[in-house]
Enzyme design. Sequence first.
Site, short mmCIF file in Angstrom:
data_model
loop_
_atom_site.label_atom_id
_atom_site.label_comp_id
_atom_site.label_asym_id
_atom_site.label_seq_id
_atom_site.Cartn_x
_atom_site.Cartn_y
_atom_site.Cartn_z
N GLU A 56 4.51 -4.70 7.74
CA GLU A 56 3.72 -3.63 8.38
C GLU A 56 4.13 -3.32 9.81
O GLU A 56 4.12 -2.17 10.22
CB GLU A 56 2.22 -3.98 8.35
CG GLU A 56 1.57 -3.83 6.98
CD GLU A 56 1.69 -5.08 6.12
OE1 GLU A 56 2.45 -5.99 6.49
OE2 GLU A 56 1.01 -5.15 5.09
N GLY A 99 0.63 -4.87 1.08
CA GLY A 99 -0.56 -4.98 0.25
C GLY A 99 -0.34 -5.79 -1.02
O GLY A 99 -1.29 -6.35 -1.58
N ALA A 102 0.88 -1.17 0.00
CA ALA A 102 0.00 0.00 0.00
C ALA A 102 0.91 1.22 0.00
O ALA A 102 2.07 1.15 0.43
CB ALA A 102 -0.89 -0.02 1.23
N GLU A 159 -0.63 -9.33 0.04
CA GLU A 159 -2.06 -9.53 0.33
C GLU A 159 -2.89 -9.64 -0.96
O GLU A 159 -3.79 -10.46 -1.06
CB GLU A 159 -2.58 -8.39 1.21
CG GLU A 159 -1.98 -8.45 2.61
CD GLU A 159 -2.19 -7.17 3.40
OE1 GLU A 159 -1.85 -6.08 2.91
OE2 GLU A 159 -2.69 -7.26 4.53
N1 DAK Z 1 4.54 3.10 -1.05
C1 DAK Z 1 4.90 4.23 -1.71
N2 DAK Z 1 5.99 4.33 -2.48
C2 DAK Z 1 6.76 3.24 -2.61
C3 DAK Z 1 6.46 2.02 -1.95
C4 DAK Z 1 5.29 1.98 -1.14
N3 DAK Z 1 4.89 0.87 -0.51
N4 DAK Z 1 7.43 1.13 -2.26
C5 DAK Z 1 8.29 1.77 -3.08
N5 DAK Z 1 7.88 3.03 -3.31
C6 DAK Z 1 8.54 4.04 -4.12
C7 DAK Z 1 9.77 4.63 -3.41
O1 DAK Z 1 9.40 5.62 -2.51
C8 DAK Z 1 10.55 5.16 -4.58
O2 DAK Z 1 9.99 6.38 -4.99
P1 DAK Z 1 10.96 7.67 -5.36
O3 DAK Z 1 11.76 7.91 -4.15
O4 DAK Z 1 11.77 7.17 -6.54
O5 DAK Z 1 9.99 8.77 -5.71
C9 DAK Z 1 10.27 4.16 -5.68
O6 DAK Z 1 9.09 3.47 -5.29
C10 DAK Z 1 11.36 3.13 -5.84
O7 DAK Z 1 11.62 2.56 -4.58
P2 DAK Z 1 13.09 2.41 -3.95
O8 DAK Z 1 13.98 3.52 -4.45
O9 DAK Z 1 12.93 2.25 -2.49
O10 DAK Z 1 13.55 1.05 -4.64
P3 DAK Z 1 14.56 -0.05 -4.05
O11 DAK Z 1 14.78 -1.01 -5.15
O12 DAK Z 1 15.75 0.62 -3.44
O13 DAK Z 1 13.76 -0.75 -2.88
C11 DAK Z 1 11.82 -1.82 -1.87
C12 DAK Z 1 12.61 -1.50 -3.18
C13 DAK Z 1 10.52 -2.51 -2.28
C14 DAK Z 1 12.64 -2.77 -1.01
C15 DAK Z 1 11.56 -0.49 -1.11
O14 DAK Z 1 10.98 0.46 -2.01
C16 DAK Z 1 10.61 -0.68 0.03
O15 DAK Z 1 11.00 -1.17 1.11
N6 DAK Z 1 9.35 -0.27 -0.17
C17 DAK Z 1 8.34 -0.35 0.85
C18 DAK Z 1 7.90 -1.78 1.02
C19 DAK Z 1 6.88 -1.92 2.11
O16 DAK Z 1 7.16 -1.64 3.29
N7 DAK Z 1 5.69 -2.32 1.74
C20 DAK Z 1 4.61 -2.49 2.65
C21 DAK Z 1 3.85 -1.22 2.71
S1 DAK Z 1 2.73 -1.27 4.05
C22 DAK Z 1 -4.13 -0.88 6.37
C23 DAK Z 1 -4.27 -0.92 5.01
C24 DAK Z 1 -3.25 -1.41 4.23
C25 DAK Z 1 -2.08 -1.83 4.80
C26 DAK Z 1 -1.94 -1.80 6.16
C27 DAK Z 1 -2.94 -1.33 6.97
N8 DAK Z 1 -5.15 -0.37 7.21
C28 DAK Z 1 -6.00 0.63 6.65
C29 DAK Z 1 -5.24 -0.76 8.56
C30 DAK Z 1 -1.00 -2.26 3.96
C31 DAK Z 1 0.23 -1.85 4.32
C32 DAK Z 1 1.35 -1.98 3.42
O17 DAK Z 1 1.29 -2.51 2.34
#
Ligand code: DAK
Length: 258
Positions: free
Chosen positions: A131, A108, A63, A111
């Site tokens: 998360e 997400g 997400a 998921e």
């Molecule tokens: N959200 C927004 N932007 C994201 C993103 C994300 N999840 N993942 C990557 N990006 C963006 C980065 O910010 C970057 O943007 P710029 O800086 O270039 O503008 C671009 O994508 C490229 O990412 P990186 O430069 O970081 O690329 P790397 O290859 O170095 O790293 C990575 C890739 C996937 C390891 C890293 O980007 C990363 O750790 N991303 C976040 C992964 C993550 O934590 N995903 C889980 C998100 S939490 C809920 C509803 C939904 C949810 C929970 C609760 N409720 C309402 C209760 C769901 C939660 C989630 O999914």
Amino acid sequence: MGYVTYEVEGAVGILTIDRPKALNALNSEVLEDLNAALDQVDLDTVRCLILTGAGEKSFVAGADIGEMSDLSVAEGTAFGKKGNDIFLRIEKFPIPVIAAINGFALGGGCELSMSCDIRLCSENAMFGQPEVGLGITPGFGGTQRLARIVGLGVAKELIYAATNIKADEAYRIGLVNHVYPLEELLPAAKKLAGKIARNAPIAVRSCKKAINEGMQVSIDEGVAIEEEIFGKCFETHDQKEGMSAFLEKRKEKNFTNN
Ligand code: DAK
């Protein structure tokens, strides 16, 4: 539908989440576009869907963290509902949905893949529910579906420790059915979708319904669901056609979804 493309190849529909600059992260617009793309699927002609991500690096990296960072409790709950409604729609979609996971499937993204019927992934795929490291719980069904797919103990370890796993480990724990080199992933997904699409559509849809509904109830109730669904296949054109083809030693079958 700016962030989701939809193409049809024969009886197979291909949905691609297309926001590669953010590694296909799910913001509200992407979720709305995905929902709108599902509206486009012609269930009279399309018999299996493939869901994948644009680019060579990511299925869906989660997400959108930027969008979530300032949400209030009410807004967070609403965002969770928005995702959950669409993921439930995919899970209950009348025809099978294959996730072709071409890279990161985090939060997400993991998921979303779990709301699909079957998961295939590329060798560079990475799965996880990070998360708790962001101060939240999984919010699009991760606390519910992961345990149902890989079992309670493994799911709890992955979620509590926010451990990301690679494709081989995802295969070992049963999160994905097959792992392919990246360039072979989509062809493999299309091949499987085509094989599914050649079977009697009413029967395939009924199997999906029976398996999904049966997993939520006792074995007695599940068997009763199967009996009812099985019975309804009889007297359909496709049942007559499938059995006639066998008896007449015919390979070609003209299934019509009737
Ligand atoms: N959200 C927004 N932007 C994201 C993103 C994300 N999840 N993942 C990557 N990006 C963006 C980065 O910010 C970057 O943007 P710029 O800086 O270039 O503008 C671009 O994508 C490229 O990412 P990186 O430069 O970081 O690329 P790397 O290859 O170095 O790293 C990575 C890739 C996937 C390891 C890293 O980007 C990363 O750790 N991303 C976040 C992964 C993550 O934590 N995903 C889980 C998100 S939490 C809920 C509803 C939904 C949810 C929970 C609760 N409720 C309402 C209760 C769901 C939660 C989630 O999914």
